[in-house]
Write an enzyme that holds these catalytic residues in place. Structure first.
Site, PDB file in Angstrom:
ATOM      1  N   GLY A 308       0.828  -1.197   0.000  1.00 13.63           N
ATOM      2  CA  GLY A 308       0.000   0.000   0.000  1.00 13.63           C
ATOM      3  C   GLY A 308       0.858   1.241   0.000  1.00 13.63           C
ATOM      4  O   GLY A 308       2.081   1.195  -0.237  1.00 13.63           O
ATOM      5  N   GLY A 309       0.210   2.384   0.280  1.00 14.95           N
ATOM      6  CA  GLY A 309       0.930   3.646   0.252  1.00 14.95           C
ATOM      7  C   GLY A 309       2.016   3.727   1.300  1.00 14.95           C
ATOM      8  O   GLY A 309       2.999   4.446   1.140  1.00 14.95           O
ATOM      9  N   GLY A 311       3.992   1.222   2.168  1.00 14.88           N
ATOM     10  CA  GLY A 311       5.106   0.359   1.833  1.00 14.88           C
ATOM     11  C   GLY A 311       4.627  -1.058   1.644  1.00 14.88           C
ATOM     12  O   GLY A 311       3.490  -1.303   1.229  1.00 14.88           O
ATOM     13  N   VAL A 313       4.586  -5.182   3.282  1.00 16.48           N
ATOM     14  CA  VAL A 313       4.756  -6.071   4.435  1.00 16.48           C
ATOM     15  C   VAL A 313       5.097  -7.457   3.903  1.00 16.48           C
ATOM     16  O   VAL A 313       4.415  -7.997   3.019  1.00 16.48           O
ATOM     17  CB  VAL A 313       3.490  -6.130   5.296  1.00 16.48           C
ATOM     18  CG1 VAL A 313       3.682  -7.116   6.457  1.00 16.48           C
ATOM     19  CG2 VAL A 313       3.158  -4.755   5.844  1.00 16.48           C
ATOM     20  N   LYS A 328       7.800  -4.741   7.874  1.00 21.45           N
ATOM     21  CA  LYS A 328       7.077  -3.617   7.285  1.00 21.45           C
ATOM     22  C   LYS A 328       8.111  -2.622   6.758  1.00 21.45           C
ATOM     23  O   LYS A 328       8.820  -1.982   7.535  1.00 21.45           O
ATOM     24  CB  LYS A 328       6.181  -2.959   8.342  1.00 21.45           C
ATOM     25  CG  LYS A 328       5.382  -1.777   7.847  1.00 21.45           C
ATOM     26  CD  LYS A 328       4.498  -1.237   8.981  1.00 21.45           C
ATOM     27  CE  LYS A 328       3.697  -0.047   8.540  1.00 21.45           C
ATOM     28  NZ  LYS A 328       2.841   0.473   9.625  1.00 21.45           N
ATOM     29  N   ASP A 419      -6.225   4.312  13.243  1.00 26.55           N
ATOM     30  CA  ASP A 419      -6.702   3.671  12.016  1.00 26.55           C
ATOM     31  C   ASP A 419      -7.288   2.296  12.327  1.00 26.55           C
ATOM     32  O   ASP A 419      -6.950   1.312  11.674  1.00 26.55           O
ATOM     33  CB  ASP A 419      -5.569   3.546  11.000  1.00 26.55           C
ATOM     34  CG  ASP A 419      -6.100   3.282   9.585  1.00 26.55           C
ATOM     35  OD1 ASP A 419      -7.277   3.601   9.334  1.00 26.55           O
ATOM     36  OD2 ASP A 419      -5.343   2.762   8.758  1.00 26.55           O
TER      37      ASP A 419
END
Length: 571
Positions: A308-309, A311, A313, A328, A419
């Site tokens: 994703g934005g 990075g 995993v 990560k 989040d």
């Protein structure tokens, strides 16, 4: 006390003492019972007013005050007055004054219907104990006294307990024992009251006990802000370490210390000064000797888990310790991204909770800065709901209780998640839930950034105040967790889905009311309260956890059981 009781009787006779069957003084006795019933009501109102300022803080002083109010208002004053009224009637029947005036005593000799002379009816018979255990009348009369002297007190006990529970709303119910235990003591200690007097006292006491719930309810519970303040743990005081001794000659040769470096604000809540400072200072997490920071030779990557934005995993193996970990890695980190990852690592390092992902290390990999975390075998909650359907109330309750405990542990360390969403809750093969991805260390190009570059979370699950640009808080995490539980119960975000992330963000900023809540769930009311657009009106995570765990316990389900059981994936 006899003079006080005689004054109470005179007042009751003036208020309501009609001259018809069963007699003016018999009616006055019931009126006196109604006046006595006002004392427990006043005690419950006083406790409700005390909690307006103290909330759920039950220290020695508050408990002592509530205990004194319960004992005095429910037991001591009613007991003294009931025995005093009975003593007045006995004295008048024996030829004394009983503290009443001559005209008042003269009316007691008037005979009415089945009562006969009121002085003899109210002051010349058996007491409660003798009537119940050594009856002298027939079976019909004994049934009458049994219903009046046992049934009426039991009904009154029920409503006294309801008064106490209403005064203790939004908090633990155990202080109500000061009320109902005192009432039981009142019933037992009034066994020496004349039986006929006791019957009419209880006939007046019961209706006021029923109506007394109204004024207690009108006082209302303490506000959410008072409850949150009362449940917050006090910050531990830490004495500063004394400076090391430096000889005067050395002081002259030492240069002045450099000024403290200033860093931008972080996503760490100021719950505790020590933990907040640890999470705010950038720099690598302390690692044991020999762990190595080069990274390229220590961690062998097996497969990519997510992208994703922020990075990528990876699932990897720690070659030195032989354990599976999650890496990560930030994409080409700029200084700001690297600093956020360092803060996230420090924040996670302070949290120790079985339902929070653990951080092991922070290393330099060839393609960027890597956060080494615990590898959790399982599936995201979002995938489980999408593939298997919504959870039932028991599973959702366990999810809510365990995740509320995990977030509370993080908040106590000064860490906000910011989040919480279904994809950040992992269910292991045993069905237990784990919270991942604290701190939101993401690049500036992430679509969930505001125009100022401040990360606010995923639009479908972001709290209204965070979407509007306000600072995140524990109440924001509580809102997002409630939205995640609502998704688990209904299969849809609480505000529904939008065509674009910007549309979802605008709906959140406008605080649009939730339209996709699971209406038939037992958790519907608590979800509505937790998704309130005003942070101060939401129940705290501690309050949510206690209420949900209480419901699970009453349902016969363990609060720490599996949310759902997963089948391990075949590689």
């Amino acid at each position: 006390m006899e003079s006080f009781a005689s004054s109470l009787l005179s007042l009751a006779h003036e208020l309501f003492g009609p001259g018809f069957c069963p007699g003016d003084w018999v009616w006055a006795t019931s009126t006196a019972g109604a006046l006595i019933a006002l004392f427990p009501v006043l005690g419950a109102v006083l406790v409700a007013l005390i909690r307006k300022g103290t909330g759920n803080r039950y220290d020695a002083v508050v408990v002592s005050v509530i205990g004194a109010v319960g004992v005095v208002s429910v037991f001591l004053l009613p007991w003294l007055l009931a025995n005093g009224v009975s003593g007045v009637y006995r004295a008048v029947n024996a030829g004394g004054t009983g503290g009443l005036s001559g005209p008042e005593r003269s009316t007691m000799t008037t005979e009415y219907c089945f009562v006969g002379a009121q002085s003899s009816y109210l002051g010349g018979g058996q007491n409660v104990y003798e009537t119940l255990f050594y009856p002298s009348a027939g079976a019909l009369a004994y049934g009458y006294y049994l219903g009046a002297l046992v049934g009426l007190p039991l009904l009154s006990l029920l409503f006294v307990k309801l008064q106490a529970r209403s005064a203790l709303r939004r908090g633990p119910g155990w202080p109500g024992r000061f009320f109902w235990i005192s009432f039981i003591a009142l019933v037992l200690f009034t066994a020496g009251v004349e039986a006929n007097t006791a019957v009419h006292l209880w006939l007046g006491f019961l209706p006021v006990s029923v109506l007394g719930i109204i004024p207690v309810s009108l006082v209302g519970p303490p506000s959410r802000s008072v409850l949150q303040r009362s449940e917050r743990k006090p910050e531990p005081r830490r004495e500063p370490d004394p400076p090391p001794y430096v000889p005067p000659a050395e002081q002259q040769r030492q240069p002045p210390p450099p000024p403290d470096k200033q860093y931008p604000a972080t996503s760490v809540a100021p719950a505790q000064e020590s933990a907040g400072a640890l999470a705010a200072v950038p720099g690598p997490v302390p690692v044991p000797p020999g762990s190595g920071q080069a990274g390229s030779s220590r961690y062998r990557r097996l497969r990519r888990l997510g992208h994703g934005g922020f990075g990528t995993v990876w699932q990897a193996v720690d070659n030195q310790l032989g354990r599976t970990v999650a890496l990560k890695i930030a994409h080409a980190p700029d200084p700001d991204t690297e600093e956020r990852m360092q803060r996230e690592a420090r924040a996670l390092a302070t949290i120790n909770h079985p339902n929070c992902v653990r951080v092991y290390d922070l290393v330099e990999e060839p393609d960027g800065l890597a956060l080494v975390m615990e590898y959790l075998e399982g599936q995201p909650l979002g995938a489980v709901v999408d593939n298997g359907g919504p959870l039932d109330d028991v599973a959702a309750g366990r999810l809510w209780a365990t995740m509320a405990g995990a977030l509370t542990a993080a908040h106590e360390k000064g860490v906000l998640h910011r989040d919480v969403k279904p994809s950040n809750v992992i269910l292991d093969p045993g069905g237990l839930a784990h919270l991942i991805d604290f701190g939101i260390a993401r690049s500036k190009g992430d679509s969930t950034m505001t125009a100022t570059g401040m990360m606010i979370g995923t639009p479908d699950f972001v709290a209204p105040e965070a979407a509007a640009g306000a600072a995140a808080s524990p109440a924001s995490d509580a809102w997002q967790l409630a939205a995640t539980v609502s998704y688990a119960l209904s299969g849809s975000p609480p505000r529904g889905t939008r065509e674009t992330p910007m549309a979802a963000l605008m709906a959140a900023a406008r605080a649009e009311p939730p339209a996709q809540l699971p209406r038939r769930s037992v958790h519907a009311k608590l979800l509505m309260a937790s998704l309130d657009p005003q942070p101060r009106n939401r129940p705290t995570l501690n309050a949510v956890r206690k209420e949900v765990e209480g419901w699970l316990s009453r349902s016969g389900a363990a609060p720490d059981g599996p949310v759902t059981r997963l089948v391990p994936r075949v590689r």
